[in-house]
Design a protein around this motif. Structure first.
Motif, PDB file in Angstrom:
ATOM      1  N   ASP A 121      39.958  83.360  56.449  1.00  0.00           N
ATOM      2  CA  ASP A 121      38.605  83.309  56.089  1.00  0.00           C
ATOM      3  C   ASP A 121      37.648  83.876  57.278  1.00  0.00           C
ATOM      4  O   ASP A 121      36.491  83.639  57.176  1.00  0.00           O
ATOM      5  CB  ASP A 121      38.210  81.836  55.712  1.00  0.00           C
ATOM      6  N   PRO A 127      33.068  80.744  49.901  1.00  0.00           N
ATOM      7  CA  PRO A 127      32.745  80.810  51.274  1.00  0.00           C
ATOM      8  C   PRO A 127      33.654  80.731  52.399  1.00  0.00           C
ATOM      9  O   PRO A 127      34.713  80.213  52.568  1.00  0.00           O
ATOM     10  CB  PRO A 127      31.646  79.284  51.330  1.00  0.00           C
ATOM     11  N   THR A 128      33.589  81.905  53.317  1.00  0.00           N
ATOM     12  CA  THR A 128      34.172  81.994  54.355  1.00  0.00           C
ATOM     13  C   THR A 128      33.877  81.272  55.799  1.00  0.00           C
ATOM     14  O   THR A 128      32.664  80.778  55.476  1.00  0.00           O
ATOM     15  CB  THR A 128      34.127  83.686  54.704  1.00  0.00           C
ATOM     16  N   GLU A 152      30.224  81.817  56.788  1.00  0.00           N
ATOM     17  CA  GLU A 152      29.246  81.435  55.832  1.00  0.00           C
ATOM     18  C   GLU A 152      28.965  79.569  55.982  1.00  0.00           C
ATOM     19  O   GLU A 152      27.915  79.318  56.006  1.00  0.00           O
ATOM     20  CB  GLU A 152      29.596  81.744  54.292  1.00  0.00           C
ATOM     21  N   ARG A 153      30.475  79.018  56.180  1.00  0.00           N
ATOM     22  CA  ARG A 153      30.342  77.715  56.399  1.00  0.00           C
ATOM     23  C   ARG A 153      29.557  77.142  57.629  1.00  0.00           C
ATOM     24  O   ARG A 153      28.890  76.352  57.653  1.00  0.00           O
ATOM     25  CB  ARG A 153      31.741  77.280  56.197  1.00  0.00           C
ATOM     26  N   GLU A 154      29.902  77.975  58.745  1.00  0.00           N
ATOM     27  CA  GLU A 154      29.489  77.769  59.979  1.00  0.00           C
ATOM     28  C   GLU A 154      27.932  78.118  60.262  1.00  0.00           C
ATOM     29  O   GLU A 154      27.457  77.724  61.133  1.00  0.00           O
ATOM     30  CB  GLU A 154      30.255  78.515  61.303  1.00  0.00           C
ATOM     31  N   ARG A 175      24.708  82.830  53.201  1.00  0.00           N
ATOM     32  CA  ARG A 175      25.514  82.999  51.939  1.00  0.00           C
ATOM     33  C   ARG A 175      24.335  83.758  51.241  1.00  0.00           C
ATOM     34  O   ARG A 175      24.658  84.801  50.316  1.00  0.00           O
ATOM     35  CB  ARG A 175      26.326  81.960  51.500  1.00  0.00           C
TER      36      ARG A 175
END
Ligand code: SF4
Length: 347
Positions: free
Chosen positions: A152, A165-166, A169-171, A176
Motif C-alpha cells: 500500500d 485506501p493506501t 491516504e490513511r496517514e 483521498r
C-alpha cells in the motif's frame, strides 16, 4: 510543522503518468520522476533515424513531461534485468510479446528499491482500472501492488477512489477526496484533467509505451529466438529489429534492408558485424546479412539488394559484397523480380 512527504512517480512520457504526478504534487508532496530504459522504448531513437520523421519534434517524452511538471527525472538503465521479464513472464504475454503485467510489477519493484535507497515515502503510477485489457484490470491492481512488494505504498491517483485506501491516504499524506475515480477505456476524463492543468501537446501513444506491443516487431523478435534456438537477446539485436525491412529468404539467414537514407546510415554503424551489400551501379540500400551464407545465398542476397535499389528494372546491377573481415568483391546480378519474393520472406 508536518514533515513534507516524498513520492517517486513512474514517468512513461504519456499523459496518465503526467497527470498522476501532478495530482499528488498539488497536494504539497515532493515528487520526483523515474523512467526505466528497457531498450524496447518507442521514444526518440527511431524517430531520430527516419528521414520521413525528420520534421517531427524529436523529444524524449519522459524528459519533456518532467520539464512540464518542473520535477527531477531519474532515467534508470534496466536493460539487463529486464531481459528476464521479456523472456520468462510469469503472467504471460498480451496480444503480442508484451509482458505488460510482469513489466508493471518489475517497474514498481524497481521504483520501490529506489524509494528505499533515497528515503522516499511512496510510489505513484498513472494506472487506471480498465484502461488496458491485460495489465490494468481491477484484478491486476492488487497483483502489481503485492508482487512488486510495494503493497500500500503504491498510489494510483487517477483511480484511487475506486480502490482501498493506501498508506499515503490513511496517514493523511494525501487527501483521498482530492484523488480521482477514473475507470474504463475512455480517455475523456484524462483529457478534461489535462485541460484543467493547462497541459497541451502531450504524447498519445497508440498501443503502449514500447515496441513489444507492436505486432510486426513481435514477429521479428519471435523469429530471432526461433532461428537462434534460444530465447535470448542483446541490446543490438532489439535495436536492429526496430529498423529496416527484415526478410528471411532462407532459414539460416535473414537480411536487414535499409528503407531510406536515415536507416542506411544507422545500419552503417553495424556493417563491421555483418556481411553486407551495397549496390554500386545504382542508388540503393545498405543490406546486412544476419546468419551464415554460402555462395548461392550471397548471390540471392545480392539479387535482393538489387531488387530494392533504383536498378530494380535494369538487366544487371553491380553489388559490392563485404564480409565481416572487411574483404570486398563485386557481383553483377539480375534484380530479383517482385513476383519471386514471396510474402513469407517478409518478417
Ligand atoms: S507496453 Fe511495454 S513498457 Fe508498457 S507495460 Fe507493456 S511491456 Fe511494459
Amino acid at each position: 510543522m508536518t514533515e513534507q512527504r516524498k513520492a517517486v512517480a513512474l514517468i512513461s512520457g504519456g499523459l496518465d503518468s503526467m497527470l498522476a504526478a501532478r495530482v499528488v504534487m498539488d497536494q504539497g508532496v515532493q515528487v520526483e520522476g523515474i523512467n526505466f530504459f528497457t531498450g524496447f522504448c518507442v521514444e526518440g531513437h527511431t524517430h531520430a533515424i527516419r528521414k520521413k520523421d525528420r520534421d517531427r519534434v524529436k523529444r524524449n517524452n519522459a524528459l519533456w513531461v518532467a520539464e512540464q511538471l518542473g520535477i527531477k527525472l531519474h532515467i534508470v538503465d534496466v536493460i539487463e534485468e529486464y531481459k528476464d521479464v521479456v523472456i520468462n513472464p510469469k503472467h504471460g504475454y498480451g496480444a503480442h510479446l508484451n509482458p505488460c503485467l510482469d513489466c508493471k510489477i518489475f517497474m514498481v519493484h524497481k521504483a520501490l528499491e529506489w524509494t528505499q535507497a533515497n528515503g522516499f515515502d511512496f510510489i505513484i503510477t498513472g494506472e487506471v482500472i480498465g484502461q488496458r485489457p491485460k495489465s490494468q484490470r481491477r484484478e491486476t491492481m492488487p497483483v502489481v501492488a503485492r508482487e512488486s512488494g510495494a503493497d500500500d505504498r503504491l498510489l494510483r491517483p487517477l483511480c484511487a477512489r475506486n480502490l482501498p485506501p493506501t498508506l499515503p491516504e490513511r496517514e493523511g499524506w494525501v487527501d483521498r477526496e482530492r484523488l480521482h475515480d477514473f475507470s474504463g477505456r475512455s480517455r475523456k476524463p484524462q483529457m478534461a484533467l489535462a485541460a484543467q492543468f493547462g497541459f497541451k501537446d502531450y504524447a498519445q501513444p497508440a498501443g503502449g509505451c514500447c515496441f513489444l506491443t507492436d505486432e510486426q516487431y513481435s514477429v521479428k523478435l519471435a523469429d530471432l529466438w526461433k532461428t537462434r534456438g534460444t530465447r535470448r537477446y542483446e541490446l543490438d539485436d532489439i535495436m536492429l529489429l526496430k529498423v529496416g525491412r527484415h526478410l528471411r529468404p532462407r532459414p539460416h539467414f535473414k537480411l536487414i534492408v535499409g528503407r531510406e537514407e536515415g536507416e542506411n546510415r544507422f545500419l552503417e554503424g553495424y556493417r563491421k558485424q555483418f556481411t553486407h551489400f551495397r549496390p554500386v551501379s545504382h542508388n540503393g540500400p545498405l543490406v546486412l546479412l544476419d546468419g551464415e551464407a554460402g555462395e548461392e545465398d550471397l548471390e540471392l542476397a545480392a539479387r535482393l539488394t538489387a531488387r530494392y535499389s533504383q536498378g530494380r528494372s535494369a538487366d544487371s546491377v553491380r553489388v559490392e559484397v563485404t564480409d565481416r573481415a572487411g574483404a570486398s568483391r563485386l557481383l553483377d546480378v539480375t534484380p530479383l523480380p517482385a513476383a519471386s519474393v514471396p510474402r513469407e520472406w517478409h518478417l
